[in-house]
Design a protein around this motif. Structure first.
Motif, PDB file in Angstrom:
ATOM      1  N   THR A 184      46.660  43.094  36.567  1.00  0.00           N
ATOM      2  CA  THR A 184      45.598  44.089  36.762  1.00  0.00           C
ATOM      3  C   THR A 184      45.554  44.541  38.210  1.00  0.00           C
ATOM      4  O   THR A 184      45.450  45.736  38.505  1.00  0.00           O
ATOM      5  CB  THR A 184      44.237  43.517  36.346  1.00  0.00           C
ATOM      6  OG1 THR A 184      44.304  43.081  34.983  1.00  0.00           O
ATOM      7  CG2 THR A 184      43.144  44.557  36.487  1.00  0.00           C
ATOM      8  N   GLY A 226      33.380  49.326  28.618  1.00  0.00           N
ATOM      9  CA  GLY A 226      34.402  50.328  28.894  1.00  0.00           C
ATOM     10  C   GLY A 226      35.378  49.902  29.960  1.00  0.00           C
ATOM     11  O   GLY A 226      36.043  50.744  30.570  1.00  0.00           O
ATOM     12  N   ARG A 227      35.507  48.585  30.192  1.00  0.00           N
ATOM     13  CA  ARG A 227      36.406  48.070  31.234  1.00  0.00           C
ATOM     14  C   ARG A 227      37.824  48.605  31.058  1.00  0.00           C
ATOM     15  O   ARG A 227      38.439  49.078  32.016  1.00  0.00           O
ATOM     16  CB  ARG A 227      36.412  46.548  31.189  1.00  0.00           C
ATOM     17  CG  ARG A 227      37.477  45.885  32.049  1.00  0.00           C
ATOM     18  CD  ARG A 227      37.457  44.374  31.842  1.00  0.00           C
ATOM     19  NE  ARG A 227      38.436  43.705  32.683  1.00  0.00           N
ATOM     20  CZ  ARG A 227      39.694  43.469  32.336  1.00  0.00           C
ATOM     21  NH1 ARG A 227      40.131  43.889  31.149  1.00  0.00           N
ATOM     22  NH2 ARG A 227      40.518  42.839  33.161  1.00  0.00           N
ATOM     23  N   ASN A 228      38.354  48.528  29.849  1.00  0.00           N
ATOM     24  CA  ASN A 228      39.737  48.959  29.609  1.00  0.00           C
ATOM     25  C   ASN A 228      39.925  50.447  29.883  1.00  0.00           C
ATOM     26  O   ASN A 228      40.963  50.878  30.397  1.00  0.00           O
ATOM     27  CB  ASN A 228      40.138  48.636  28.176  1.00  0.00           C
ATOM     28  CG  ASN A 228      40.263  47.139  27.942  1.00  0.00           C
ATOM     29  OD1 ASN A 228      40.459  46.369  28.887  1.00  0.00           O
ATOM     30  ND2 ASN A 228      40.136  46.723  26.698  1.00  0.00           N
ATOM     31  N   ARG A 229      38.910  51.237  29.569  1.00  0.00           N
ATOM     32  CA  ARG A 229      39.008  52.683  29.821  1.00  0.00           C
ATOM     33  C   ARG A 229      39.032  52.964  31.319  1.00  0.00           C
ATOM     34  O   ARG A 229      39.787  53.819  31.796  1.00  0.00           O
ATOM     35  CB  ARG A 229      37.822  53.394  29.167  1.00  0.00           C
ATOM     36  CG  ARG A 229      37.824  54.909  29.375  1.00  0.00           C
ATOM     37  CD  ARG A 229      36.699  55.555  28.569  1.00  0.00           C
ATOM     38  NE  ARG A 229      35.413  54.955  28.859  1.00  0.00           N
ATOM     39  CZ  ARG A 229      34.653  55.283  29.918  1.00  0.00           C
ATOM     40  NH1 ARG A 229      35.087  56.194  30.773  1.00  0.00           N
ATOM     41  NH2 ARG A 229      33.487  54.717  30.100  1.00  0.00           N
ATOM     42  N   ILE A 230      38.221  52.234  32.077  1.00  0.00           N
ATOM     43  CA  ILE A 230      38.192  52.414  33.533  1.00  0.00           C
ATOM     44  C   ILE A 230      39.539  52.034  34.140  1.00  0.00           C
ATOM     45  O   ILE A 230      40.094  52.763  34.978  1.00  0.00           O
ATOM     46  CB  ILE A 230      37.057  51.579  34.155  1.00  0.00           C
ATOM     47  CG1 ILE A 230      35.698  52.083  33.686  1.00  0.00           C
ATOM     48  CG2 ILE A 230      37.140  51.613  35.681  1.00  0.00           C
ATOM     49  CD1 ILE A 230      34.551  51.184  34.056  1.00  0.00           C
ATOM     50  N   GLU A 237      42.391  51.977  32.670  1.00  0.00           N
ATOM     51  CA  GLU A 237      43.398  52.941  32.241  1.00  0.00           C
ATOM     52  C   GLU A 237      43.358  54.198  33.103  1.00  0.00           C
ATOM     53  O   GLU A 237      44.396  54.762  33.459  1.00  0.00           O
ATOM     54  CB  GLU A 237      43.187  53.299  30.770  1.00  0.00           C
ATOM     55  CG  GLU A 237      44.051  54.450  30.255  1.00  0.00           C
ATOM     56  CD  GLU A 237      45.537  54.199  30.372  1.00  0.00           C
ATOM     57  OE1 GLU A 237      46.303  55.184  30.403  1.00  0.00           O
ATOM     58  OE2 GLU A 237      45.948  53.017  30.457  1.00  0.00           O
ATOM     59  N   GLN A 238      42.160  54.638  33.471  1.00  0.00           N
ATOM     60  CA  GLN A 238      42.041  55.820  34.324  1.00  0.00           C
ATOM     61  C   GLN A 238      42.670  55.582  35.694  1.00  0.00           C
ATOM     62  O   GLN A 238      43.258  56.487  36.287  1.00  0.00           O
ATOM     63  CB  GLN A 238      40.572  56.203  34.473  1.00  0.00           C
ATOM     64  CG  GLN A 238      39.951  56.794  33.212  1.00  0.00           C
ATOM     65  CD  GLN A 238      38.469  57.088  33.377  1.00  0.00           C
ATOM     66  OE1 GLN A 238      37.799  56.535  34.257  1.00  0.00           O
ATOM     67  NE2 GLN A 238      37.945  57.960  32.532  1.00  0.00           N
ATOM     68  N   ALA A 276      46.750  55.055  35.013  1.00  0.00           N
ATOM     69  CA  ALA A 276      47.524  56.152  34.429  1.00  0.00           C
ATOM     70  C   ALA A 276      48.354  56.930  35.451  1.00  0.00           C
ATOM     71  O   ALA A 276      49.551  57.189  35.213  1.00  0.00           O
ATOM     72  CB  ALA A 276      46.603  57.092  33.654  1.00  0.00           C
TER      73      ALA A 276
END
Length: 405
Positions: free
Chosen positions: A92, A377-381, A383-384, A387
Protein backbone atom coordinates in the motif's frame (compact mmCIF):
# COMPACT_ATOMS: atom_id res chain seq x y z
CA UNK A 1 22.38 -7.45 -39.72
CA UNK A 2 24.58 -5.23 -41.87
CA UNK A 3 24.71 -1.77 -40.33
CA UNK A 4 25.99 -0.10 -37.19
CA UNK A 5 26.95 -3.12 -35.14
CA UNK A 6 29.64 -1.46 -32.99
CA UNK A 7 27.83 0.56 -30.30
CA UNK A 8 29.40 2.44 -27.40
CA UNK A 9 27.32 2.87 -24.25
CA UNK A 10 28.35 5.38 -21.59
CA UNK A 11 27.25 4.30 -18.10
CA UNK A 12 27.21 0.97 -16.24
CA UNK A 13 24.44 1.47 -13.69
CA UNK A 14 21.06 0.06 -14.84
CA UNK A 15 20.25 1.59 -18.23
CA UNK A 16 23.66 0.81 -19.80
CA UNK A 17 23.94 -2.89 -18.91
CA UNK A 18 20.23 -3.43 -19.72
CA UNK A 19 20.79 -1.97 -23.18
CA UNK A 20 23.96 -4.03 -23.57
CA UNK A 21 21.97 -7.19 -22.78
CA UNK A 22 19.35 -6.45 -25.44
CA UNK A 23 21.89 -5.30 -28.05
CA UNK A 24 23.87 -8.51 -27.66
CA UNK A 25 20.59 -10.44 -27.79
CA UNK A 26 19.90 -8.84 -31.19
CA UNK A 27 23.37 -9.47 -32.61
CA UNK A 28 25.08 -6.11 -32.01
CA UNK A 29 28.49 -5.65 -30.38
CA UNK A 30 28.15 -3.22 -27.45
CA UNK A 31 30.97 -1.72 -25.41
CA UNK A 32 30.22 -0.11 -22.04
CA UNK A 33 32.45 2.60 -20.58
CA UNK A 34 31.99 3.60 -16.94
CA UNK A 35 33.70 6.43 -15.07
CA UNK A 36 33.74 4.59 -11.74
CA UNK A 37 36.71 2.24 -11.22
CA UNK A 38 34.40 -0.74 -10.69
CA UNK A 39 30.73 -1.64 -10.61
CA UNK A 40 28.91 0.58 -8.12
CA UNK A 41 27.01 -1.70 -5.76
CA UNK A 42 24.71 -0.70 -2.89
CA UNK A 43 22.59 2.38 -3.44
CA UNK A 44 18.99 3.18 -2.64
CA UNK A 45 15.87 1.13 -3.33
CA UNK A 46 14.15 1.48 -6.68
CA UNK A 47 10.85 0.27 -8.11
CA UNK A 48 10.29 -1.94 -11.15
CA UNK A 49 6.69 -1.52 -12.27
CA UNK A 50 4.29 -2.43 -15.03
CA UNK A 51 5.94 -2.52 -18.45
CA UNK A 52 9.41 -2.71 -16.90
CA UNK A 53 8.44 -5.94 -15.10
CA UNK A 54 7.60 -7.40 -18.50
CA UNK A 55 11.02 -6.33 -19.79
CA UNK A 56 12.79 -8.12 -16.93
CA UNK A 57 10.56 -11.16 -17.48
CA UNK A 58 11.53 -11.27 -21.17
CA UNK A 59 15.18 -11.18 -20.12
CA UNK A 60 14.56 -14.28 -17.99
CA UNK A 61 15.70 -12.39 -14.88
CA UNK A 62 12.46 -11.80 -12.98
CA UNK A 63 12.92 -14.74 -10.62
CA UNK A 64 16.46 -13.60 -9.81
CA UNK A 65 15.26 -10.02 -9.22
CA UNK A 66 12.48 -11.22 -6.92
CA UNK A 67 15.03 -13.32 -5.00
CA UNK A 68 16.94 -10.19 -3.94
CA UNK A 69 13.96 -7.84 -3.59
CA UNK A 70 13.88 -5.57 -0.58
CA UNK A 71 10.98 -7.60 0.89
CA UNK A 72 9.84 -4.59 2.91
CA UNK A 73 7.06 -5.24 5.43
CA UNK A 74 5.81 -1.69 5.76
CA UNK A 75 6.44 1.88 6.85
CA UNK A 76 5.70 3.90 9.96
CA UNK A 77 5.47 7.64 10.54
CA UNK A 78 7.09 8.79 13.80
CA UNK A 79 6.99 12.02 15.78
CA UNK A 80 9.98 13.81 17.30
CA UNK A 81 9.86 11.50 20.33
CA UNK A 82 10.09 8.45 18.08
CA UNK A 83 6.52 7.35 18.72
CA UNK A 84 4.86 5.68 15.74
CA UNK A 85 1.75 7.69 14.85
CA UNK A 86 0.70 5.93 11.63
CA UNK A 87 1.72 2.92 9.54
CA UNK A 88 1.03 1.20 6.22
CA UNK A 89 1.91 -2.19 4.76
CA UNK A 90 4.62 -2.20 2.09
CA UNK A 91 2.45 -2.75 -0.99
CA UNK A 92 0.00 0.00 0.00
CA UNK A 93 2.82 2.39 0.90
CA UNK A 94 4.61 1.71 -2.40
CA UNK A 95 1.42 1.47 -4.51
CA UNK A 96 2.72 -1.75 -6.04
CA UNK A 97 0.53 -3.93 -8.20
CA UNK A 98 0.83 -7.50 -9.47
CA UNK A 99 4.49 -8.45 -10.04
CA UNK A 100 5.76 -4.93 -9.32
CA UNK A 101 8.82 -5.18 -7.13
CA UNK A 102 11.41 -3.14 -5.26
CA UNK A 103 15.15 -3.76 -5.29
CA UNK A 104 18.33 -1.94 -4.32
CA UNK A 105 19.79 -0.15 -7.33
CA UNK A 106 23.15 -1.82 -6.81
CA UNK A 107 21.63 -5.30 -6.65
CA UNK A 108 19.86 -4.73 -9.96
CA UNK A 109 23.03 -3.32 -11.52
CA UNK A 110 24.98 -6.39 -10.40
CA UNK A 111 22.41 -8.79 -11.87
CA UNK A 112 22.55 -7.00 -15.21
CA UNK A 113 26.35 -6.84 -15.16
CA UNK A 114 26.72 -10.51 -14.24
CA UNK A 115 24.50 -11.48 -17.19
CA UNK A 116 26.44 -9.36 -19.70
CA UNK A 117 30.06 -9.38 -18.55
CA UNK A 118 30.99 -12.49 -20.57
CA UNK A 119 29.50 -11.15 -23.81
CA UNK A 120 30.08 -7.40 -23.55
CA UNK A 121 33.26 -5.35 -23.32
CA UNK A 122 33.31 -3.24 -20.14
CA UNK A 123 35.83 -0.44 -19.64
CA UNK A 124 35.90 0.90 -16.06
CA UNK A 125 37.71 3.98 -14.82
CA UNK A 126 37.35 5.94 -18.06
CA UNK A 127 34.91 8.32 -19.72
CA UNK A 128 34.16 10.03 -23.00
CA UNK A 129 35.76 13.42 -23.58
CA UNK A 130 34.95 14.03 -27.24
CA UNK A 131 32.50 12.95 -29.95
CA UNK A 132 33.31 13.61 -33.60
CA UNK A 133 30.49 12.43 -35.87
CA UNK A 134 31.59 11.56 -39.40
CA UNK A 135 30.15 9.65 -42.35
CA UNK A 136 31.83 6.43 -41.19
CA UNK A 137 30.71 6.65 -37.55
CA UNK A 138 31.56 8.46 -34.33
CA UNK A 139 35.21 9.04 -33.48
CA UNK A 140 35.41 9.01 -29.69
CA UNK A 141 38.14 10.28 -27.41
CA UNK A 142 38.50 9.19 -23.79
CA UNK A 143 40.03 10.60 -20.64
CA UNK A 144 42.54 7.74 -20.44
CA UNK A 145 42.09 5.22 -23.24
CA UNK A 146 43.12 5.56 -26.88
CA UNK A 147 40.63 7.08 -29.34
CA UNK A 148 38.23 4.61 -30.96
CA UNK A 149 35.59 4.61 -33.68
CA UNK A 150 32.05 3.33 -33.08
CA UNK A 151 29.04 3.21 -35.34
CA UNK A 152 26.71 4.65 -32.68
CA UNK A 153 27.01 6.13 -29.17
CA UNK A 154 24.39 5.93 -26.42
CA UNK A 155 24.49 8.14 -23.35
CA UNK A 156 23.15 6.09 -20.44
CA UNK A 157 25.21 8.05 -17.95
CA UNK A 158 22.54 9.52 -15.72
CA UNK A 159 21.20 12.91 -14.77
CA UNK A 160 24.54 14.68 -15.24
CA UNK A 161 25.25 12.95 -18.56
CA UNK A 162 28.56 13.77 -20.17
CA UNK A 163 27.35 12.44 -23.52
CA UNK A 164 24.35 14.78 -23.42
CA UNK A 165 26.62 17.73 -22.72
CA UNK A 166 28.89 16.85 -25.65
CA UNK A 167 26.15 16.09 -28.19
CA UNK A 168 23.28 18.35 -27.15
CA UNK A 169 24.61 21.19 -24.99
CA UNK A 170 24.81 22.36 -21.37
CA UNK A 171 22.76 20.57 -18.70
CA UNK A 172 20.92 23.71 -17.62
CA UNK A 173 19.25 23.88 -21.03
CA UNK A 174 17.30 20.69 -20.23
CA UNK A 175 17.03 20.76 -16.44
CA UNK A 176 13.67 21.37 -14.79
CA UNK A 177 14.15 22.08 -11.09
CA UNK A 178 11.61 21.45 -8.34
CA UNK A 179 13.44 23.54 -5.71
CA UNK A 180 14.03 20.40 -3.67
CA UNK A 181 17.02 18.19 -2.85
CA UNK A 182 17.66 14.63 -1.76
CA UNK A 183 20.58 12.99 0.04
CA UNK A 184 20.93 9.25 0.67
CA UNK A 185 23.66 7.31 2.45
CA UNK A 186 24.27 4.12 4.39
CA UNK A 187 24.02 4.40 8.18
CA UNK A 188 24.13 1.90 11.06
CA UNK A 189 20.82 0.17 11.74
CA UNK A 190 20.53 1.75 15.18
CA UNK A 191 16.74 1.42 15.06
CA UNK A 192 16.95 -2.40 14.66
CA UNK A 193 14.73 -2.14 11.60
CA UNK A 194 13.67 -5.40 9.99
CA UNK A 195 12.48 -4.67 6.45
CA UNK A 196 10.79 -1.59 7.82
CA UNK A 197 10.81 2.10 6.96
CA UNK A 198 10.54 5.09 9.28
CA UNK A 199 9.45 8.56 8.11
CA UNK A 200 9.70 11.74 10.14
CA UNK A 201 8.44 15.15 9.08
CA UNK A 202 11.17 17.11 10.81
CA UNK A 203 9.94 20.61 9.91
CA UNK A 204 8.06 22.28 7.06
CA UNK A 205 9.94 21.37 3.90
CA UNK A 206 12.09 18.72 5.61
CA UNK A 207 11.53 14.95 5.64
CA UNK A 208 13.76 12.16 6.93
CA UNK A 209 13.39 8.56 5.80
CA UNK A 210 15.29 5.59 7.29
CA UNK A 211 14.91 2.00 6.14
CA UNK A 212 16.58 -1.41 6.25
CA UNK A 213 15.91 -4.02 3.57
CA UNK A 214 16.08 -7.83 3.47
CA UNK A 215 19.58 -9.34 3.90
CA UNK A 216 20.96 -5.96 5.06
CA UNK A 217 22.69 -5.42 8.39
CA UNK A 218 22.84 -1.67 7.89
CA UNK A 219 20.24 0.93 6.94
CA UNK A 220 19.78 3.80 4.49
CA UNK A 221 18.97 7.34 5.53
CA UNK A 222 17.38 9.79 3.11
CA UNK A 223 17.10 13.52 3.75
CA UNK A 224 14.57 15.36 1.57
CA UNK A 225 14.30 19.15 1.78
CA UNK A 226 13.16 22.15 -0.21
CA UNK A 227 15.27 25.14 -1.07
CA UNK A 228 15.68 27.53 -3.98
CA UNK A 229 18.94 27.55 -5.97
CA UNK A 230 21.18 26.41 -3.12
CA UNK A 231 24.83 26.83 -4.14
CA UNK A 232 27.01 23.70 -4.06
CA UNK A 233 29.86 22.08 -5.97
CA UNK A 234 28.85 18.76 -7.53
CA UNK A 235 32.39 17.41 -7.03
CA UNK A 236 32.72 18.58 -3.39
CA UNK A 237 31.21 15.76 -1.33
CA UNK A 238 32.24 17.25 2.02
CA UNK A 239 30.62 20.53 1.04
CA UNK A 240 27.39 18.71 0.15
CA UNK A 241 27.43 16.91 3.50
CA UNK A 242 27.81 20.27 5.24
CA UNK A 243 24.88 21.64 3.24
CA UNK A 244 22.61 18.77 4.34
CA UNK A 245 23.77 19.04 7.96
CA UNK A 246 23.07 22.78 7.98
CA UNK A 247 19.55 22.22 6.63
CA UNK A 248 18.69 19.79 9.44
CA UNK A 249 20.71 21.35 12.26
CA UNK A 250 18.89 21.66 15.57
CA UNK A 251 16.02 19.34 14.66
CA UNK A 252 14.80 16.55 16.92
CA UNK A 253 14.20 12.80 16.81
CA UNK A 254 17.41 10.91 15.90
CA UNK A 255 18.45 13.45 13.29
CA UNK A 256 21.75 14.52 14.97
CA UNK A 257 22.92 10.89 15.11
CA UNK A 258 21.86 10.27 11.51
CA UNK A 259 23.75 13.34 10.38
CA UNK A 260 26.88 12.13 12.18
CA UNK A 261 26.58 8.78 10.39
CA UNK A 262 25.97 10.54 7.09
CA UNK A 263 29.28 12.38 7.45
CA UNK A 264 31.11 9.04 7.77
CA UNK A 265 29.28 7.32 4.90
CA UNK A 266 31.32 6.22 1.92
CA UNK A 267 28.34 6.03 -0.43
CA UNK A 268 26.93 9.52 0.09
CA UNK A 269 24.57 10.67 -2.67
CA UNK A 270 23.25 14.20 -3.16
CA UNK A 271 21.34 15.83 -6.00
CA UNK A 272 18.58 18.28 -6.73
CA UNK A 273 15.14 16.80 -7.33
CA UNK A 274 14.71 17.61 -11.00
CA UNK A 275 13.82 16.31 -14.44
CA UNK A 276 15.49 16.25 -17.82
CA UNK A 277 13.11 17.60 -20.47
CA UNK A 278 14.19 17.28 -24.10
CA UNK A 279 12.26 17.65 -27.35
CA UNK A 280 14.54 15.07 -28.94
CA UNK A 281 17.00 12.60 -27.43
CA UNK A 282 18.84 11.83 -30.67
CA UNK A 283 21.45 13.83 -32.57
CA UNK A 284 22.86 12.10 -35.60
CA UNK A 285 24.54 8.90 -34.47
CA UNK A 286 24.15 9.70 -30.76
CA UNK A 287 21.12 9.02 -28.59
CA UNK A 288 20.25 9.09 -24.90
CA UNK A 289 18.72 6.48 -22.62
CA UNK A 290 17.18 6.64 -19.15
CA UNK A 291 17.92 9.56 -16.83
CA UNK A 292 20.36 11.04 -19.36
CA UNK A 293 17.51 11.77 -21.75
CA UNK A 294 14.32 11.73 -19.70
CA UNK A 295 14.98 11.65 -15.97
CA UNK A 296 11.56 11.74 -14.27
CA UNK A 297 13.11 12.66 -10.87
CA UNK A 298 13.31 10.45 -7.75
CA UNK A 299 9.91 11.81 -6.69
CA UNK A 300 8.22 9.89 -9.50
CA UNK A 301 9.75 6.55 -8.53
CA UNK A 302 9.84 5.63 -12.22
CA UNK A 303 13.42 6.25 -13.30
CA UNK A 304 14.47 2.60 -13.24
CA UNK A 305 11.35 1.47 -15.10
CA UNK A 306 11.91 4.08 -17.81
CA UNK A 307 15.53 2.95 -18.18
CA UNK A 308 14.62 -0.75 -18.50
CA UNK A 309 11.80 -0.12 -20.95
CA UNK A 310 13.88 2.34 -22.97
CA UNK A 311 16.71 -0.20 -23.29
CA UNK A 312 14.29 -2.80 -24.65
CA UNK A 313 12.74 -0.41 -27.18
CA UNK A 314 16.02 1.14 -28.37
CA UNK A 315 17.71 -2.21 -28.99
CA UNK A 316 14.55 -3.66 -30.54
CA UNK A 317 14.09 -0.78 -32.95
CA UNK A 318 17.74 -0.97 -34.02
CA UNK A 319 17.25 -4.67 -34.72
CA UNK A 320 13.97 -4.09 -36.58
CA UNK A 321 15.65 -1.46 -38.77
CA UNK A 322 18.66 -3.74 -39.47
CA UNK A 323 20.88 -1.20 -37.75
CA UNK A 324 19.64 1.83 -39.70
CA UNK A 325 20.02 4.36 -36.88
CA UNK A 326 17.98 7.11 -38.53
CA UNK A 327 14.92 4.88 -38.78
CA UNK A 328 15.50 3.20 -35.42
CA UNK A 329 16.10 6.38 -33.43
CA UNK A 330 12.96 7.98 -34.87
CA UNK A 331 10.87 4.95 -33.90
CA UNK A 332 12.51 4.79 -30.46
CA UNK A 333 11.50 8.38 -29.74
CA UNK A 334 7.97 7.85 -31.06
CA UNK A 335 7.45 4.70 -28.96
CA UNK A 336 8.85 6.17 -25.76
CA UNK A 337 7.43 9.70 -25.81
CA UNK A 338 3.91 9.04 -24.39
CA UNK A 339 5.41 6.73 -21.76
CA UNK A 340 8.01 9.34 -20.78
CA UNK A 341 5.45 12.14 -20.57
CA UNK A 342 3.05 10.18 -18.35
CA UNK A 343 5.75 9.11 -15.94
CA UNK A 344 7.32 12.55 -15.70
CA UNK A 345 3.89 13.99 -14.91
CA UNK A 346 3.81 11.98 -11.67
CA UNK A 347 6.68 13.85 -10.05
CA UNK A 348 5.19 17.19 -9.06
CA UNK A 349 2.17 15.84 -7.19
CA UNK A 350 4.24 13.07 -5.60
CA UNK A 351 6.77 15.57 -4.26
CA UNK A 352 4.06 17.44 -2.34
CA UNK A 353 3.33 14.25 -0.41
CA UNK A 354 6.98 13.39 0.14
CA UNK A 355 7.99 16.78 1.58
CA UNK A 356 5.06 18.46 3.40
CA UNK A 357 5.42 22.23 3.23
CA UNK A 358 3.49 22.96 6.42
CA UNK A 359 2.92 21.35 9.79
CA UNK A 360 -0.80 21.35 9.08
CA UNK A 361 -0.36 19.33 5.89
CA UNK A 362 2.04 16.90 7.62
CA UNK A 363 -0.51 16.40 10.43
CA UNK A 364 -3.35 15.89 7.96
CA UNK A 365 -1.29 13.44 5.91
CA UNK A 366 -0.34 11.21 8.86
CA UNK A 367 -3.86 11.47 10.28
CA UNK A 368 -5.31 10.20 7.02
CA UNK A 369 -2.82 7.31 6.99
CA UNK A 370 -3.63 6.44 10.59
CA UNK A 371 -7.37 6.38 9.93
CA UNK A 372 -7.16 4.73 6.52
CA UNK A 373 -7.82 1.14 7.73
CA UNK A 374 -11.07 2.27 9.37
CA UNK A 375 -12.37 4.67 6.74
CA UNK A 376 -15.46 3.79 4.71
CA UNK A 377 -14.56 3.62 1.04
CA UNK A 378 -10.90 2.91 1.88
CA UNK A 379 -10.34 0.84 -1.27
CA UNK A 380 -11.87 3.52 -3.48
CA UNK A 381 -9.61 6.19 -1.98
CA UNK A 382 -6.51 4.04 -2.44
CA UNK A 383 -7.54 3.27 -6.01
CA UNK A 384 -7.83 6.98 -6.80
CA UNK A 385 -4.30 7.50 -5.52
CA UNK A 386 -2.82 4.41 -7.18
CA UNK A 387 -4.52 4.73 -10.57
CA UNK A 388 -2.23 7.45 -12.05
CA UNK A 389 0.86 5.51 -10.96
CA UNK A 390 -0.43 2.25 -12.42
CA UNK A 391 -1.53 3.93 -15.64
CA UNK A 392 1.85 5.59 -16.12
CA UNK A 393 3.72 2.37 -15.31
CA UNK A 394 1.75 0.51 -17.98
CA UNK A 395 1.58 3.30 -20.58
CA UNK A 396 3.92 1.45 -22.95
CA UNK A 397 2.88 -1.83 -24.62
CA UNK A 398 5.99 -3.72 -25.66
CA UNK A 399 6.41 -4.82 -29.26
CA UNK A 400 7.77 -8.25 -30.08
CA UNK A 401 11.09 -7.68 -31.83
CA UNK A 402 12.47 -10.55 -33.88
CA UNK A 403 15.99 -11.70 -33.08
CA UNK A 404 18.45 -11.31 -35.95
CA UNK A 405 19.86 -14.56 -37.30
Amino acid sequence: MTNNREILISGASVAGPALAWWLHHHGFRPTVVERAPSLREGGYKVDIRGTAVDVVRRMGLLEQVHAVATDMRGAGFVNKRGKQIAKLDADTFGFRDGDDTEILRGDLAKILYDHTRDDVEYVFGDWITGLDQRADGVHVTFAHGAPRRFDLVVGADGLHSGVRALAFGPEERFLKRFDAYISISTVPNSFDLDRWELLHSAAPGKMVNVYSTARADDAKAAFWFTGKDLPYDRRDVDGQKNLVADQFAGLGWQIPELLDSMREAGDFYFDPVCQILMDRVTAGRVTLLGDAGYCPSPASGQGTSLALAGAYVLAGELAAAAGDHEVAFERYEAEMRPYIDKNQALAKSALRGIIPQSRAFAWFNTRMIKLMPYMPGRNRILEQIAAPIRDAANALVLKDYAVAV
